[in-house]
Design a protein around this motif. Structure first.
Motif, PDB file in Angstrom:
ATOM      1  N   PHE A  22      -0.126  -1.316  -5.607  1.00 33.60           N
ATOM      2  CA  PHE A  22      -0.541  -0.911  -4.642  1.00 33.60           C
ATOM      3  C   PHE A  22      -0.906  -1.979  -3.129  1.00 33.60           C
ATOM      4  O   PHE A  22      -0.781  -1.151  -2.555  1.00 33.60           O
ATOM      5  N   ALA A  45      -0.223  -0.833   0.856  1.00 30.53           N
ATOM      6  CA  ALA A  45      -1.075  -0.998   1.763  1.00 30.53           C
ATOM      7  C   ALA A  45      -0.753  -2.297   2.726  1.00 30.53           C
ATOM      8  O   ALA A  45      -1.040  -1.650   3.382  1.00 30.53           O
ATOM      9  N   GLU A  49      -5.008   4.418   0.039  1.00 31.49           N
ATOM     10  CA  GLU A  49      -5.999   3.942  -0.797  1.00 31.49           C
ATOM     11  C   GLU A  49      -5.864   4.776  -2.315  1.00 31.49           C
ATOM     12  O   GLU A  49      -6.764   4.830  -2.912  1.00 31.49           O
ATOM     13  N   TYR A  62      -5.109   3.005  -5.456  1.00 32.14           N
ATOM     14  CA  TYR A  62      -6.844   1.765  -5.937  1.00 32.14           C
ATOM     15  C   TYR A  62      -6.780   2.722  -6.558  1.00 32.14           C
ATOM     16  O   TYR A  62      -7.246   3.060  -6.337  1.00 32.14           O
ATOM     17  N   ARG A 109      -9.062  -5.870  -3.787  1.00 31.70           N
ATOM     18  CA  ARG A 109     -10.042  -5.894  -3.131  1.00 31.70           C
ATOM     19  C   ARG A 109     -10.079  -5.545  -1.967  1.00 31.70           C
ATOM     20  O   ARG A 109     -10.099  -4.848  -0.700  1.00 31.70           O
ATOM     21  N   TYR A 122      -7.631  -3.470  -0.246  1.00 35.07           N
ATOM     22  CA  TYR A 122      -8.302  -2.239  -0.544  1.00 35.07           C
ATOM     23  C   TYR A 122      -9.451  -1.493   0.674  1.00 35.07           C
ATOM     24  O   TYR A 122      -9.133  -0.425   1.672  1.00 35.07           O
ATOM     25  N   THR A 157      -8.649   0.806   3.928  1.00 38.60           N
ATOM     26  CA  THR A 157     -10.299   1.777   3.871  1.00 38.60           C
ATOM     27  C   THR A 157     -11.031   1.866   4.912  1.00 38.60           C
ATOM     28  O   THR A 157     -11.242   2.787   6.358  1.00 38.60           O
ATOM     29  N   ARG A 193     -16.725   1.310  -3.999  1.00 35.75           N
ATOM     30  CA  ARG A 193     -16.317   0.709  -5.114  1.00 35.75           C
ATOM     31  C   ARG A 193     -17.250  -0.954  -4.504  1.00 35.75           C
ATOM     32  O   ARG A 193     -17.728  -2.072  -4.744  1.00 35.75           O
TER      33      ARG A 193
END
Length: 255
Positions: free
Chosen positions: A121, A125, A148, A151, A173, A176, A180, A206
């Motif tokens: 991830f 990312a 995305e 995750y 986090r 992510y 997003t 989340r």
């Protein structure tokens, strides 16, 4: 199952730490009974939490057996390491160092041979965000969407109160959220209101206090002339901001 999950399961050994902890060998989950020791599982979690950096044995001793005499716990660490290696490679297809390398002073997982969803991830990312900064095209959107989808949840959700989980959890986090937010902004720019709402609601699952996501839902519903939905989304936003002592933005004029 996502393409990322399928890719992970097709590897010889894959570890899932985003969400709940699970180890797969050739796509098959390792049953709990094979571990023999919780300390062996915890050792793997600790090694992954350090993001592939070698972990000092002394630090592992304190994390696994806090405030105990290292003269007693060093042999236990060796046993846990042996058990971990046996779980990852029970038929000894590779040498002992193939998945987990060890020296006299430190131990580390080899992320070149052990596929960890956290590392997958983060790599996706970072690459997606780098491309997004340079190029606004569809390829960047595709990479952002793949990141995305990779995750699977917060890092080790079954270990929420362990101090050693904080850094990797917050790092993943934050990445992510950045991915997003970028997807929401790009969808809004092309007036793809459905995608704005989809990604914003995923983010709110989340993090229910993400202001960008809340306001994006309100704006998208307003643009769709779904005024009732926009009003409901705004009221949810106000309630969440009030809970954390943040002054909400004023209601949009067309809502």
């Amino acid at each position: 199952m996502t393409a990322v999950a399928v890719e992970q399961l097709e590897q010889s050994v894959a570890v899932r730490v985003l969400g709940s902890f699970r180890v797969f060998r050739d796509g098959v989950p390792v049953p709990l009974r094979e571990w023999q020791s919780r300390k062996a599982r915890d050792l793997l979690k600790l090694l992954i939490a350090r993001l592939a950096r070698p972990v000092p044995r002394d630090w592992l001793l304190e994390a696994l057996w806090p405030e105990q005499d290292p003269r007693r716990t060093r042999p236990r660490l060796s046993v846990a390491l042996s058990t971990l290696r046996g779980v990852l490679d029970p038929v000894h297809r590779f040498d002992a160092e193939h998945y987990v390398a060890a020296t006299r002073d430190a131990i580390a997982v080899d992320t070149g041979t052990l596929l960890v969803d956290l590392n997958t991830f983060l790599a996706r990312a970072e690459a997606a965000l780098a491309l997004a900064r340079m190029a606004p095209g569809q390829r960047a959107v595709q990479m952002l969407e793949a990141a995305e989808a990779a995750y699977g949840g917060d890092f080790l959700e079954d270990e929420l109160y362990e101090d050693w989980t904080i850094v990797p959890r917050e790092q993943a986090r934050a990445m992510y959220i950045a991915v997003t937010h970028e997807l929401i902004e790009r969808a809004a720019t092309r007036a793809d209101h459905a995608s704005v709402v989809r990604f914003a609601l995923r983010l709110l699952e989340r993090d229910p206090y993400d202001e960008v996501a809340h306001l994006a839902v309100v704006a998208a519903r307003t643009a769709e002339r779904a005024h009732g939905e926009a009003q409901r989304a705004y009221h949810v936003y106000v309630a969440r901001m009030t809970e954390i002592g943040v002054r909400p933005a004023p209601v949009p004029a067309d809502t």
